[in-house]
Design an enzyme around this catalytic site. Structure first.
Site, PDB file in Angstrom:
ATOM      1  N   TYR A 104      16.602  30.113   7.010  1.00 43.93           N
ATOM      2  CA  TYR A 104      15.213  31.023   7.726  1.00 43.93           C
ATOM      3  C   TYR A 104      15.462  31.028   9.250  1.00 43.93           C
ATOM      4  O   TYR A 104      15.702  30.202   9.852  1.00 43.93           O
ATOM      5  CB  TYR A 104      14.014  30.393   7.428  1.00 43.93           C
ATOM      6  CG  TYR A 104      13.651  30.369   5.798  1.00 43.93           C
ATOM      7  CD1 TYR A 104      13.456  31.654   5.278  1.00 43.93           C
ATOM      8  CD2 TYR A 104      13.433  29.315   5.079  1.00 43.93           C
ATOM      9  CE1 TYR A 104      13.106  31.631   3.859  1.00 43.93           C
ATOM     10  CE2 TYR A 104      12.936  29.142   3.968  1.00 43.93           C
ATOM     11  CZ  TYR A 104      13.016  30.511   3.106  1.00 43.93           C
ATOM     12  OH  TYR A 104      12.481  30.619   1.937  1.00 43.93           O
ATOM     13  N   ARG A 128     -11.061  -0.723  14.676  1.00 45.10           N
ATOM     14  CA  ARG A 128     -10.981  -0.011  13.265  1.00 45.10           C
ATOM     15  C   ARG A 128     -12.117  -0.757  12.498  1.00 45.10           C
ATOM     16  O   ARG A 128     -13.274  -0.612  12.627  1.00 45.10           O
ATOM     17  CB  ARG A 128      -9.635   0.158  12.924  1.00 45.10           C
ATOM     18  CG  ARG A 128      -9.236   1.207  11.702  1.00 45.10           C
ATOM     19  CD  ARG A 128      -7.901   1.242  11.413  1.00 45.10           C
ATOM     20  NE  ARG A 128      -7.443   0.063  10.800  1.00 45.10           N
ATOM     21  CZ  ARG A 128      -5.951   0.135  10.416  1.00 45.10           C
ATOM     22  NH1 ARG A 128      -5.243   0.890  10.334  1.00 45.10           N
ATOM     23  NH2 ARG A 128      -5.447  -1.212  10.044  1.00 45.10           N
ATOM     24  N   MET A 173      11.716  24.649   2.118  1.00 42.15           N
ATOM     25  CA  MET A 173      10.803  23.721   1.328  1.00 42.15           C
ATOM     26  C   MET A 173      11.728  22.926   0.367  1.00 42.15           C
ATOM     27  O   MET A 173      11.399  21.806  -0.043  1.00 42.15           O
ATOM     28  CB  MET A 173      10.019  24.680   0.726  1.00 42.15           C
ATOM     29  CG  MET A 173       8.888  23.965  -0.187  1.00 42.15           C
ATOM     30  SD  MET A 173       7.676  24.976  -0.930  1.00 42.15           S
ATOM     31  CE  MET A 173       6.889  25.935   0.151  1.00 42.15           C
ATOM     32  N   LYS A 188       0.807  -1.237   0.103  1.00 40.54           N
ATOM     33  CA  LYS A 188       0.020   0.068  -0.089  1.00 40.54           C
ATOM     34  C   LYS A 188       0.853   1.128  -0.111  1.00 40.54           C
ATOM     35  O   LYS A 188       2.164   1.034   0.284  1.00 40.54           O
ATOM     36  CB  LYS A 188      -0.743  -0.076   1.133  1.00 40.54           C
ATOM     37  CG  LYS A 188      -0.177  -0.153   2.412  1.00 40.54           C
ATOM     38  CD  LYS A 188      -0.955  -0.384   3.808  1.00 40.54           C
ATOM     39  CE  LYS A 188      -0.172  -0.484   4.952  1.00 40.54           C
ATOM     40  NZ  LYS A 188      -0.930  -0.789   6.156  1.00 40.54           N
TER      41      LYS A 188
HETATM   42  C1  LIG Z   1      -0.439  -1.588   6.896  1.00 40.05           C
HETATM   43  C2  LIG Z   1      -1.001  -3.285   7.366  1.00 40.05           C
HETATM   44  C3  LIG Z   1      -0.072  -4.402   7.404  1.00 40.05           C
HETATM   45  C4  LIG Z   1       1.516  -4.233   7.502  1.00 40.05           C
HETATM   46  O1  LIG Z   1       2.046  -3.825   8.501  1.00 40.05           O
HETATM   47  P1  LIG Z   1       3.597  -3.576   8.787  1.00 40.05           P
HETATM   48  O2  LIG Z   1       3.694  -3.208  10.246  1.00 40.05           O
HETATM   49  O3  LIG Z   1       3.942  -2.535   7.900  1.00 40.05           O
HETATM   50  O4  LIG Z   1       4.235  -4.859   8.508  1.00 40.05           O
HETATM   51  C5  LIG Z   1      -0.799  -5.293   7.702  1.00 40.05           C
HETATM   52  N1  LIG Z   1      -2.074  -5.488   7.924  1.00 40.05           N
HETATM   53  C6  LIG Z   1      -2.876  -4.578   7.675  1.00 40.05           C
HETATM   54  C7  LIG Z   1      -4.373  -4.447   7.753  1.00 40.05           C
HETATM   55  C8  LIG Z   1      -2.228  -3.115   7.342  1.00 40.05           C
HETATM   56  O5  LIG Z   1      -3.101  -2.166   7.249  1.00 40.05           O
END
Ligand SMILES: *Cc1c(COP(=O)(O)O)cnc(C)c1O
EC number: 5.1.1.1
Length: 399
Positions: free
Chosen positions: A291, A158, A339, A59
């Protein structure tokens, strides 16, 4: 007349090319070592029992590494499924020709999105009976089975079915003919905590709850359903968390989320953040830099101006706290990170020139700077550091 002549416009139209062939290593960039990812996946898989599958979590554009490169190499390393957060991320992987099963970890709740997911051969995560019915109707409409994973909440609060209603609802879901349950899972909230293995820890209680639910739904032993609970931290804790699939992100990219690291596990960071020196200047003692003038030179100081800043994803609150590597030597960053640029004190170096490459993250010689270090210094977590890098930084695959 003469002035007009001098100001005559340069004929841009004649020279302009819109697909300019700019070298991706012209300013600042991220190098991604595909091979490191492959090796990490192979190595992590040696910790799993024989029938436990490895889902590579890609992701957020593969934690900022480039989802395509990550997916290709994770699959070479033996990943059998991929995890994305959004519908769009899944579609993008399909458009690259990725063939493995893909699970969307986020929630899809409209019929339209679920149809798009179905048509792109993406498995949604389902957290309610209502969505099961929608999926079943979609499957029925196409005369096929809609593959999906059911998620149950065991303590993260969640996504996921309420644990105390899941068993009863599962009976109903089992009877739906046009869905195919490819997996049942839950997510750990605190597996990276120091006490994760204590019997009373949140993590152990989540595991017990998950086990209990699995027992109650009485799955047929020969079923093909993937049962999964562990993220990287859960996977590294011990085999009790593995079931028959693990969902691994961070550790596949080369970083352990656990403070106590298994010494036999040599994870290789796959990401290198590099930048060119765009300018060099020498300032007298007592001169302020950047800055707010927060840094004032205490001696005659040679400064390198690097073409990278917070608009590239370097946290501004790291100003004055990090080093940059060149030729196996560390140089301190000074003054506020701006930036698009930052300054580094290179006093005493004769080898750094305009156009030299410096390393912000990754290794050079025996020096290494890790996103874990940046995370500690900027009071956040390595996941956030990796996901902060903007598209302005080209991703360059190296091997
Ligand atoms: C992001 C995610 C993972 C992976 O987590 P890591 O700690 O990066 O290994 C696994 N399961 C779900 C549901 C996630 O959202």
């Amino acid at each position: 007349m003469q002035i007009r002549q001098i100001n005559k416009r340069f004929n841009f139209d004649k020279y302009q090319t819109f697909n300019q062939d700019i070298n991706p290593k012209q300013r600042a960039w991220i190098e991604v070592k595909g091979k490191a990812l492959e090796i990490n996946v192979r190595q992590l898989r040696t910790k799993l029992s024989k029938n436990c599958q490895f889902m590579a979590v890609v992701k957020a554009d593969g934690y900022g590494h480039d989802a395509k490169v990550v997916s290709d190499y994770a699959i070479r390393g033996g990943a059998s499924q991929l995890g994305v957060a959004t519908l769009k991320e899944g579609i993008k992987l399909r458009s690259f020709g990725v063939k493995k099963p893909i699970l969307i970890l986020g929630n899809l709740y409209t019929k339209k999105d679920l149809i798009i997911s179905f048509k792109n051969d993406l498995m949604p995560t389902i957290s309610s009976i209502r969505e099961c019915f929608i999926c079943n109707n979609i499957g029925k409409h196409f005369g096929l089975k809609f593959s999906l994973h059911l998620k149950v909440d065991t303590g993260m609060s969640r996504l996921g079915f309420e644990s105390n209603k899941f068993v009863q609802q599962f009976e109903k879901i089992k009877s739906l003919e046009n869905i195919s349950i490819d997996g049942i899972y839950s997510h750990l909230s605190s597996a990276d905590a120091e006490n994760a293995l204590d019997p009373q820890s949140i993590t152990q209680l989540q595991r017990l709850k998950f086990n209990q639910l699995l027992k109650q739904i009485n799955l047929d032993r020969n079923n093909e359903i993937k049962i999964h609970l562990a993220n990287s931290a859960g996977m590294l804790l011990n085999k009790d968390f593995h079931f028959n699939m693990v969902r691994v992100g961070l550790s596949m990219y080369g970083y352990s989320p656990l403070a106590k690291i298994d010494k036999n596990l040599l994870l290789k960071p796959a990401l290198f953040l590099k930048v060119k020196v765009a300018f060099i200047r020498i300032i007298e003692p007592g001169v302020s830099v950047s800055y707010g003038g927060k840094f004032v030179s205490s001696r005659k100081t040679k400064l390198a101006v690097l073409s990278i800043g917070y608009a590239d994803g370097v946290p501004r609150n790291l100003s004055g706290k990090i080093n940059v590597i060149h030729n196996n030597k560390l140089y301190p960053q000074v003054g506020s990170i701006t930036m698009d640029q930052m300054m580094v004190d290179i006093t005493g170096s004769n080898e750094i020139r305009i156009g030299s490459t410096m390393v912000l993250l990754g290794s050079d010689g025996d020096k290494t700077i890790s996103p874990l270090e940046w995370a500690t210094k900027s009071n956040t977590i390595p996941w956030e550091i990796l996901c902060s890098f903007k598209n302005r930084l080209p991703r360059v695959q190296v091997d």
